[in-house]
Design a protein around this motif. Structure first.
Motif, PDB file in Angstrom:
ATOM      1  N   LYS A   5     -62.477 -36.918 -44.065  1.00 51.12           N
ATOM      2  CA  LYS A   5     -61.871 -36.005 -44.709  1.00 51.12           C
ATOM      3  C   LYS A   5     -62.640 -34.670 -44.921  1.00 51.12           C
ATOM      4  O   LYS A   5     -63.585 -34.715 -45.501  1.00 51.12           O
ATOM      5  N   GLN A   6     -61.920 -33.627 -44.590  1.00 49.54           N
ATOM      6  CA  GLN A   6     -62.499 -32.287 -45.332  1.00 49.54           C
ATOM      7  C   GLN A   6     -61.344 -31.730 -46.270  1.00 49.54           C
ATOM      8  O   GLN A   6     -60.135 -31.311 -45.860  1.00 49.54           O
ATOM      9  N   ASN A   7     -61.357 -32.171 -47.545  1.00 47.98           N
ATOM     10  CA  ASN A   7     -60.415 -31.683 -48.436  1.00 47.98           C
ATOM     11  C   ASN A   7     -59.918 -30.298 -48.616  1.00 47.98           C
ATOM     12  O   ASN A   7     -58.944 -30.113 -49.126  1.00 47.98           O
ATOM     13  N   SER A   8     -60.836 -29.525 -48.166  1.00 48.97           N
ATOM     14  CA  SER A   8     -60.578 -28.127 -48.457  1.00 48.97           C
ATOM     15  C   SER A   8     -60.108 -27.437 -47.137  1.00 48.97           C
ATOM     16  O   SER A   8     -60.913 -27.203 -46.242  1.00 48.97           O
ATOM     17  N   PRO A   9     -58.987 -27.167 -46.664  1.00 49.65           N
ATOM     18  CA  PRO A   9     -58.495 -26.690 -45.609  1.00 49.65           C
ATOM     19  C   PRO A   9     -59.002 -25.166 -45.350  1.00 49.65           C
ATOM     20  O   PRO A   9     -59.124 -24.624 -44.225  1.00 49.65           O
ATOM     21  N   SER A  10     -59.171 -24.500 -46.539  1.00 50.06           N
ATOM     22  CA  SER A  10     -59.765 -22.992 -46.443  1.00 50.06           C
ATOM     23  C   SER A  10     -60.744 -22.819 -47.442  1.00 50.06           C
ATOM     24  O   SER A  10     -60.500 -23.616 -48.582  1.00 50.06           O
ATOM     25  N   LEU A  11     -61.552 -21.709 -47.254  1.00 48.85           N
ATOM     26  CA  LEU A  11     -62.348 -21.323 -48.281  1.00 48.85           C
ATOM     27  C   LEU A  11     -62.889 -19.767 -48.008  1.00 48.85           C
ATOM     28  O   LEU A  11     -62.934 -19.594 -46.987  1.00 48.85           O
ATOM     29  N   ASN A  22     -67.474 -29.072 -47.674  1.00 46.72           N
ATOM     30  CA  ASN A  22     -67.705 -30.593 -47.849  1.00 46.72           C
ATOM     31  C   ASN A  22     -66.936 -31.586 -46.820  1.00 46.72           C
ATOM     32  O   ASN A  22     -65.935 -31.164 -46.377  1.00 46.72           O
ATOM     33  N   CYS A  23     -67.574 -32.843 -46.764  1.00 46.75           N
ATOM     34  CA  CYS A  23     -66.953 -33.714 -45.861  1.00 46.75           C
ATOM     35  C   CYS A  23     -67.077 -35.096 -46.472  1.00 46.75           C
ATOM     36  O   CYS A  23     -68.393 -35.376 -46.834  1.00 46.75           O
ATOM     37  N   ASP A  24     -66.190 -35.933 -46.590  1.00 49.37           N
ATOM     38  CA  ASP A  24     -66.178 -37.390 -46.923  1.00 49.37           C
ATOM     39  C   ASP A  24     -65.917 -38.210 -45.916  1.00 49.37           C
ATOM     40  O   ASP A  24     -65.053 -37.971 -44.995  1.00 49.37           O
ATOM     41  N   TYR A  25     -66.452 -39.576 -45.789  1.00 48.08           N
ATOM     42  CA  TYR A  25     -66.135 -40.317 -44.752  1.00 48.08           C
ATOM     43  C   TYR A  25     -66.246 -41.744 -45.527  1.00 48.08           C
ATOM     44  O   TYR A  25     -66.496 -41.928 -46.719  1.00 48.08           O
ATOM     45  N   THR A  26     -65.609 -42.855 -44.724  1.00 52.87           N
ATOM     46  CA  THR A  26     -65.260 -43.936 -45.502  1.00 52.87           C
ATOM     47  C   THR A  26     -66.023 -45.124 -44.995  1.00 52.87           C
ATOM     48  O   THR A  26     -66.372 -46.155 -45.530  1.00 52.87           O
ATOM     49  N   ASN A  27     -66.596 -44.763 -43.669  1.00 55.39           N
ATOM     50  CA  ASN A  27     -67.468 -46.067 -43.080  1.00 55.39           C
ATOM     51  C   ASN A  27     -68.738 -45.835 -43.171  1.00 55.39           C
ATOM     52  O   ASN A  27     -69.367 -44.970 -42.785  1.00 55.39           O
ATOM     53  N   GLY A 103     -63.653 -34.479 -38.679  1.00 56.31           N
ATOM     54  CA  GLY A 103     -62.787 -34.166 -39.851  1.00 56.31           C
ATOM     55  C   GLY A 103     -61.492 -33.211 -39.424  1.00 56.31           C
ATOM     56  O   GLY A 103     -61.774 -32.743 -38.339  1.00 56.31           O
ATOM     57  N   THR A 104     -60.680 -32.602 -40.315  1.00 58.71           N
ATOM     58  CA  THR A 104     -59.595 -31.935 -40.196  1.00 58.71           C
ATOM     59  C   THR A 104     -60.121 -30.221 -40.166  1.00 58.71           C
ATOM     60  O   THR A 104     -59.171 -29.674 -39.713  1.00 58.71           O
ATOM     61  N   GLY A 105     -61.242 -30.099 -40.432  1.00 56.33           N
ATOM     62  CA  GLY A 105     -61.585 -28.852 -40.497  1.00 56.33           C
ATOM     63  C   GLY A 105     -61.349 -28.091 -41.826  1.00 56.33           C
ATOM     64  O   GLY A 105     -60.690 -28.243 -42.434  1.00 56.33           O
ATOM     65  N   THR A 106     -62.240 -26.993 -42.027  1.00 57.76           N
ATOM     66  CA  THR A 106     -62.306 -25.959 -43.154  1.00 57.76           C
ATOM     67  C   THR A 106     -62.458 -24.657 -42.686  1.00 57.76           C
ATOM     68  O   THR A 106     -63.382 -24.425 -41.912  1.00 57.76           O
ATOM     69  N   ARG A 107     -61.378 -23.892 -42.781  1.00 54.95           N
ATOM     70  CA  ARG A 107     -61.385 -22.445 -42.475  1.00 54.95           C
ATOM     71  C   ARG A 107     -62.232 -21.573 -43.264  1.00 54.95           C
ATOM     72  O   ARG A 107     -61.878 -21.373 -44.411  1.00 54.95           O
ATOM     73  N   LEU A 108     -63.348 -21.091 -43.124  1.00 57.27           N
ATOM     74  CA  LEU A 108     -64.203 -20.367 -43.827  1.00 57.27           C
ATOM     75  C   LEU A 108     -63.833 -18.929 -43.345  1.00 57.27           C
ATOM     76  O   LEU A 108     -64.047 -18.473 -42.385  1.00 57.27           O
ATOM     77  N   THR A 109     -63.691 -18.185 -44.536  1.00 58.69           N
ATOM     78  CA  THR A 109     -63.565 -16.530 -44.281  1.00 58.69           C
ATOM     79  C   THR A 109     -64.633 -15.892 -45.287  1.00 58.69           C
ATOM     80  O   THR A 109     -64.639 -16.069 -46.508  1.00 58.69           O
ATOM     81  N   ILE A 110     -65.317 -15.164 -44.668  1.00 59.25           N
ATOM     82  CA  ILE A 110     -66.373 -14.139 -45.446  1.00 59.25           C
ATOM     83  C   ILE A 110     -65.958 -12.861 -45.604  1.00 59.25           C
ATOM     84  O   ILE A 110     -65.542 -12.147 -44.670  1.00 59.25           O
ATOM     85  N   ILE A 111     -65.872 -12.609 -46.927  1.00 56.60           N
ATOM     86  CA  ILE A 111     -65.025 -11.320 -47.193  1.00 56.60           C
ATOM     87  C   ILE A 111     -66.538 -10.290 -47.587  1.00 56.60           C
ATOM     88  O   ILE A 111     -67.177 -10.572 -48.161  1.00 56.60           O
TER      89      ILE A 111
END
Lengths: 112, 115
Positions: A5-11, A22-27, A103-111
């Motif tokens: 799981k990647q709980n933050s879809p965007s950053l 961040n990334c969390d796994y269960t196994n 994981g589901t991915g996190t979209r990173l945007t650098i401003i």
């Protein structure tokens, strides 16, 4: 059953500052961990990896941290640059198994 | 050096039509081959993988099938597309050495839109 799981879809992060993904796994049997970077309409490209016998791996501006007890993986990018804007996927694999679980991915945007 | 090709890059198909996506790898022999799908707002899902000619493993039940007629050719097919088949399809390869993990390299992908 989402094993990774990647709980933050965007950053969004200011240029020059640190980006933390961040990334969390269960196994707990997962023993190799990777980060991939993906630009729109392109395939993912490998960024950095870490095996379960380590807790940190560094490559230039990119550092991956592994906390096995918490089943948590993070990617630090410092300093962040505009070219780092992309979707970042963490992925896990069992030793000897050729299959990646993403994981589901996190979209990173650098401003700028 | 190794390269991986996918075509077409984009495809718009009506519901119920057939599908054939092709992936080829150059510069290596006996690779492991994979098909992934990235649906809108979702991660990368492994659909099929192959460790050799004619050897296909399916990860999820679905409307799609895969074939590997040659060592470095991997084909994703469907007889009748569904709306839910829309997505970004990625082919990947890794070295076929067993016993430890080998990095996967991805192709450029095919954007499929089913209308």
């Amino acid at each position: 059953d989402q094993q990774v799981k990647q709980n933050s879809p965007s950053l969004s992060v200011q240029e020059g500052r640190i980006s933390i993904l961040n990334c969390d796994y269960t196994n707990s049997m997962f023993d190799y961990f990777l980060w991939y970077k993906k630009y729109p309409a392109e395939g993912p490209t490998f960024l950095i990896s870490i095996s379960s016998i380590k807790d940190k791996n560094e490559d230039g501006r990119f550092t991956v941290f592994l906390n096995k007890s918490a089943k948590h993986l993070s990617l630090h990018i410092v300093p962040s640059q505009p070219g780092d804007s992309a979707v970042y996927f963490c992925a896990v694999v069992n030793f000897g198994n050729e299959k990646l679980t993403f994981g589901t991915g996190t979209r990173l945007t650098i401003i700028p | 050096s190794q390269t991986i090709h996918q075509w077409p890059a984009t495809l718009v198909q009506p519901v119920g039509s057939p599908l054939s996506l092709e992936c080829t790898v150059e510069g290596t022999s006996n690779p492991n081959l994979y098909w992934y799908r990235q649906a809108a707002g979702r991660g990368l899902q492994l659909l099929f993988y192959s460790v050799g000619i004619g050897q296909i493993s399916s990860e999820v039940p679905q409307n799609l099938s895969a074939s590997r007629p040659q060592d470095r050719q991997f084909i994703l097919s469907s007889k009748k597309l569904l709306l839910s088949d829309s997505g970004f399809y990625l082919c990947a390869w890794s070295a076929g050495t067993s016993g430890f993990y080998n990095e996967q390299f991805f192709g450029p992908g095919t954007r499929l839109t089913v209308l």
